[in-house]
Design a protein around this motif. Structure first.
Motif, PDB file in Angstrom:
ATOM      1  N   ILE A  39       0.857  -1.181   0.000  1.00 36.90           N
ATOM      2  CA  ILE A  39       0.000   0.000   0.000  1.00 36.90           C
ATOM      3  C   ILE A  39       0.898   1.238   0.000  1.00 36.90           C
ATOM      4  O   ILE A  39       1.776   1.381   0.854  1.00 36.90           O
ATOM      5  CB  ILE A  39      -0.918   0.011   1.242  1.00 36.90           C
ATOM      6  CG1 ILE A  39      -1.790  -1.244   1.263  1.00 36.90           C
ATOM      7  CG2 ILE A  39      -1.779   1.274   1.269  1.00 36.90           C
ATOM      8  CD1 ILE A  39      -2.735  -1.386   0.100  1.00 36.90           C
ATOM      9  N   THR A  40       0.681   2.115  -0.935  1.00 39.66           N
ATOM     10  CA  THR A  40       1.546   3.305  -1.059  1.00 39.66           C
ATOM     11  C   THR A  40       0.819   4.599  -0.749  1.00 39.66           C
ATOM     12  O   THR A  40       1.471   5.624  -0.512  1.00 39.66           O
ATOM     13  CB  THR A  40       2.134   3.393  -2.480  1.00 39.66           C
ATOM     14  OG1 THR A  40       1.064   3.432  -3.431  1.00 39.66           O
ATOM     15  CG2 THR A  40       3.018   2.183  -2.774  1.00 39.66           C
ATOM     16  N   ALA A  41      -0.503   4.588  -0.737  1.00 37.14           N
ATOM     17  CA  ALA A  41      -1.260   5.816  -0.493  1.00 37.14           C
ATOM     18  C   ALA A  41      -1.109   6.253   0.963  1.00 37.14           C
ATOM     19  O   ALA A  41      -1.007   5.425   1.881  1.00 37.14           O
ATOM     20  CB  ALA A  41      -2.734   5.605  -0.822  1.00 37.14           C
ATOM     21  N   VAL A  42      -1.088   7.564   1.180  1.00 40.30           N
ATOM     22  CA  VAL A  42      -1.007   8.125   2.528  1.00 40.30           C
ATOM     23  C   VAL A  42      -2.345   8.769   2.860  1.00 40.30           C
ATOM     24  O   VAL A  42      -2.818   9.640   2.136  1.00 40.30           O
ATOM     25  CB  VAL A  42       0.123   9.171   2.626  1.00 40.30           C
ATOM     26  CG1 VAL A  42       0.156   9.780   4.030  1.00 40.30           C
ATOM     27  CG2 VAL A  42       1.467   8.537   2.294  1.00 40.30           C
ATOM     28  N   ARG A  43      -2.965   8.330   3.932  1.00 33.83           N
ATOM     29  CA  ARG A  43      -4.258   8.886   4.350  1.00 33.83           C
ATOM     30  C   ARG A  43      -4.040  10.175   5.152  1.00 33.83           C
ATOM     31  O   ARG A  43      -3.043  10.333   5.856  1.00 33.83           O
ATOM     32  CB  ARG A  43      -5.011   7.886   5.217  1.00 33.83           C
ATOM     33  CG  ARG A  43      -5.182   6.504   4.590  1.00 33.83           C
ATOM     34  CD  ARG A  43      -6.390   6.410   3.694  1.00 33.83           C
ATOM     35  NE  ARG A  43      -6.655   5.015   3.363  1.00 33.83           N
ATOM     36  CZ  ARG A  43      -7.534   4.255   4.009  1.00 33.83           C
ATOM     37  NH1 ARG A  43      -8.217   4.741   5.027  1.00 33.83           N
ATOM     38  NH2 ARG A  43      -7.729   2.996   3.645  1.00 33.83           N
ATOM     39  N   ASP A  44      -5.002  11.055   5.086  1.00 33.23           N
ATOM     40  CA  ASP A  44      -4.919  12.298   5.855  1.00 33.23           C
ATOM     41  C   ASP A  44      -5.035  12.033   7.347  1.00 33.23           C
ATOM     42  O   ASP A  44      -4.444  12.746   8.158  1.00 33.23           O
ATOM     43  CB  ASP A  44      -6.031  13.270   5.417  1.00 33.23           C
ATOM     44  CG  ASP A  44      -5.836  13.786   4.008  1.00 33.23           C
ATOM     45  OD1 ASP A  44      -4.673  13.821   3.556  1.00 33.23           O
ATOM     46  OD2 ASP A  44      -6.833  14.159   3.366  1.00 33.23           O
ATOM     47  N   PHE A  45      -5.811  11.006   7.709  1.00 37.92           N
ATOM     48  CA  PHE A  45      -6.030  10.696   9.124  1.00 37.92           C
ATOM     49  C   PHE A  45      -5.800   9.213   9.345  1.00 37.92           C
ATOM     50  O   PHE A  45      -6.364   8.372   8.645  1.00 37.92           O
ATOM     51  CB  PHE A  45      -7.456  11.083   9.536  1.00 37.92           C
ATOM     52  CG  PHE A  45      -7.699  11.004  11.019  1.00 37.92           C
ATOM     53  CD1 PHE A  45      -7.263  12.016  11.861  1.00 37.92           C
ATOM     54  CD2 PHE A  45      -8.370   9.927  11.577  1.00 37.92           C
ATOM     55  CE1 PHE A  45      -7.488  11.953  13.233  1.00 37.92           C
ATOM     56  CE2 PHE A  45      -8.597   9.845  12.943  1.00 37.92           C
ATOM     57  CZ  PHE A  45      -8.153  10.871  13.775  1.00 37.92           C
ATOM     58  N   GLU A  46      -4.967   8.908  10.328  1.00 33.95           N
ATOM     59  CA  GLU A  46      -4.585   7.525  10.619  1.00 33.95           C
ATOM     60  C   GLU A  46      -5.479   6.944  11.702  1.00 33.95           C
ATOM     61  O   GLU A  46      -5.676   7.549  12.765  1.00 33.95           O
ATOM     62  CB  GLU A  46      -3.131   7.483  11.081  1.00 33.95           C
ATOM     63  CG  GLU A  46      -2.574   6.097  11.297  1.00 33.95           C
ATOM     64  CD  GLU A  46      -2.109   5.437  10.014  1.00 33.95           C
ATOM     65  OE1 GLU A  46      -2.185   4.185   9.959  1.00 33.95           O
ATOM     66  OE2 GLU A  46      -1.661   6.137   9.095  1.00 33.95           O
ATOM     67  N   VAL A  47      -6.044   5.749  11.446  1.00 33.53           N
ATOM     68  CA  VAL A  47      -6.726   4.971  12.479  1.00 33.53           C
ATOM     69  C   VAL A  47      -5.967   3.656  12.594  1.00 33.53           C
ATOM     70  O   VAL A  47      -6.043   2.792  11.728  1.00 33.53           O
ATOM     71  CB  VAL A  47      -8.211   4.741  12.145  1.00 33.53           C
ATOM     72  CG1 VAL A  47      -8.845   3.818  13.189  1.00 33.53           C
ATOM     73  CG2 VAL A  47      -8.960   6.069  12.106  1.00 33.53           C
ATOM     74  N   TYR A  48      -5.229   3.550  13.670  1.00 32.32           N
ATOM     75  CA  TYR A  48      -4.225   2.502  13.845  1.00 32.32           C
ATOM     76  C   TYR A  48      -4.768   1.426  14.785  1.00 32.32           C
ATOM     77  O   TYR A  48      -5.106   1.700  15.935  1.00 32.32           O
ATOM     78  CB  TYR A  48      -2.965   3.134  14.437  1.00 32.32           C
ATOM     79  CG  TYR A  48      -1.695   2.355  14.227  1.00 32.32           C
ATOM     80  CD1 TYR A  48      -0.840   2.653  13.175  1.00 32.32           C
ATOM     81  CD2 TYR A  48      -1.323   1.341  15.108  1.00 32.32           C
ATOM     82  CE1 TYR A  48       0.351   1.959  13.000  1.00 32.32           C
ATOM     83  CE2 TYR A  48      -0.140   0.634  14.932  1.00 32.32           C
ATOM     84  CZ  TYR A  48       0.686   0.954  13.868  1.00 32.32           C
ATOM     85  OH  TYR A  48       1.868   0.258  13.681  1.00 32.32           O
ATOM     86  N   VAL A  49      -4.846   0.189  14.290  1.00 29.91           N
ATOM     87  CA  VAL A  49      -5.457  -0.909  15.035  1.00 29.91           C
ATOM     88  C   VAL A  49      -4.430  -1.991  15.355  1.00 29.91           C
ATOM     89  O   VAL A  49      -3.769  -2.511  14.449  1.00 29.91           O
ATOM     90  CB  VAL A  49      -6.611  -1.539  14.229  1.00 29.91           C
ATOM     91  CG1 VAL A  49      -7.265  -2.662  15.026  1.00 29.91           C
ATOM     92  CG2 VAL A  49      -7.643  -0.483  13.847  1.00 29.91           C
TER      93      VAL A  49
END
Length: 367
Positions: A39-49
């Motif tokens: 996965i190379t896309a960077v999200r504006d907001f991270e939800v880390y599980v």
């Protein structure tokens, strides 16, 4: 590969990487081979599980999840599904600090983690060490070097890869973890701040309290920011579990005196209690002797109950109300995102009340 080796990288690391590249790649476990690409896309907001195993991941809110740290047994089904949703899956990375000090062992460890990540088509690594380190010690500098070298290698070898590091809820040497926080933040993609277990060292009265009290939690983020750490390098971790304490005495004001269990110099600690999953708490709270109560000072829920032996217990936890207050801070201060320990602790059954409780917990993460 020769070009990267000629730019000052440690020769042993280059040798190990060359050997790894010479090995045939593992077969893609996904029905669609495209899902084995990083996965190379960077999200504006991270939800880390954080996921500790099993199949509960099927019920996560995948409209939010951006990264899954796989702390359980490797599950190719999880990998394929997460990639289909555009979410990363990263390794758990842990190593003894005695090995980190030795540059050769450090290099070997990094190469081993990279090899495993590639064979499992993963997207990076979450470094979770949590060992005591004294400031300006050999371990202090070696730990920073470990993160920097891991990030350099992963970024070079796996496109779009992510290297993160777990830190205590405060940068003030919690549990003798006197790390180079600003240096590690600079060297990694971001820090996952474990804003829980905040009673691991109790220096005041030995009484039960919130796992992650509101004011104490947010002051700690201000301490991180005062170290000139970019807000986009901080992900807030919240607990999906609480602590169950046996009260030696319960006052009229609901103050629960707990057993003295010292920890790393402090006279008392949350080790006097036991961790309880949110799903267990939700089944117990309505049958407790108090029902759900709210402490405005700590901005956290709690309740009291009696066990079969007649002992009074006090349980402190986080729920959608307390988590939403912290999520608002994340949005206001522009942090990188939010996450939890851990995603498996909710009730994912088909019961209507469980579905509602689970949906509300996931929704509380929204900024």
């Amino acid at each position: 590969m020769a070009a990267t080796c000629s730019r000052g990288a440690i020769w042993l690391l280059c040798l190990l990487l060359v050997q790894e590249l010479a090995q045939p790649a593992a077969l893609c476990p996904c029905a669609d081979p495209v899902l084995c690409k990083p996965i190379t896309a960077v999200r504006d907001f991270e939800v880390y599980v954080f996921d500790v195993g099993g199949k509960n991941w099927k019920f996560y809110d995948w409209n939010q999840v951006t990264t899954v740290a796989a702390f359980g047994k490797y599950d190719p089904d999880l990998l394929c599904f997460a990639h289909s949703k555009g979410a990363r899956v990263v390794l758990k990375g842990d190593v003894l600090l005695t090995d980190v000090i030795d540059p050769t062992k450090r290099t070997s460890w990094i190469a081993q983690q990279l090899d495993l990540a590639k064979k499992q088509y993963m997207d990076g690594i979450n470094i979770d060490i949590e060992q005591s380190v004294n400031a300006s010690s050999p371990e202090y500098y070696a730990l920073t070097a470990l993160v920097q070298e891991t990030t350099e290698v992963f970024h070079r070898e796996i496109e779009g890869s992510q290297v993160t590091f777990d830190v205590a809820w405060s940068p003030k040497c919690i549990d003798i973890r006197c790390y180079n926080y600003s240096g590690i933040a600079d060297a990694s993609d971001f820090l996952f701040v474990m804003s829980y277990d905040e009673q691991s060292q109790i220096w005041t009265e030995c009484v039960a309290g919130a796992n992650a009290p509101y004011n104490q939690t947010l002051v700690a983020y201000e301490d991180y920011l005062r170290l000139n750490i970019d807000p986009k390098k901080l992900v807030m971790g919240v607990p999906w579990y609480g602590y169950d304490y046996i009260c030696l005495n319960l006052s009229k004001e609901d103050t629960c005196t707990i057993k003295k269990v010292p920890f790393r110099g402090a006279p008392c600690s949350d080790a006097a209690g036991r961790q309880v999953p949110y799903k267990t708490i939700m089944k117990q709270v309505n049958n407790s002797i108090s029902g759900r109560l709210w402490d405005e000072g700590q901005k956290a829920p709690y309740y009291n109950y009696k066990d079969t032996a007649g002992n009074v217990h006090q349980v402190w936890y986080d729920d959608p109300q307390s988590i939403s207050l912290k999520a608002a801070f994340v949005k206001k201060h522009g942090l990188r995102g939010i996450g939890m320990w851990n995603g498996n602790l909710l009730d994912y059954s088909d019961k209507p009340e469980a579905k509602q409780q689970t949906a509300e917990m996931w929704k509380s993460l929204e900024p």
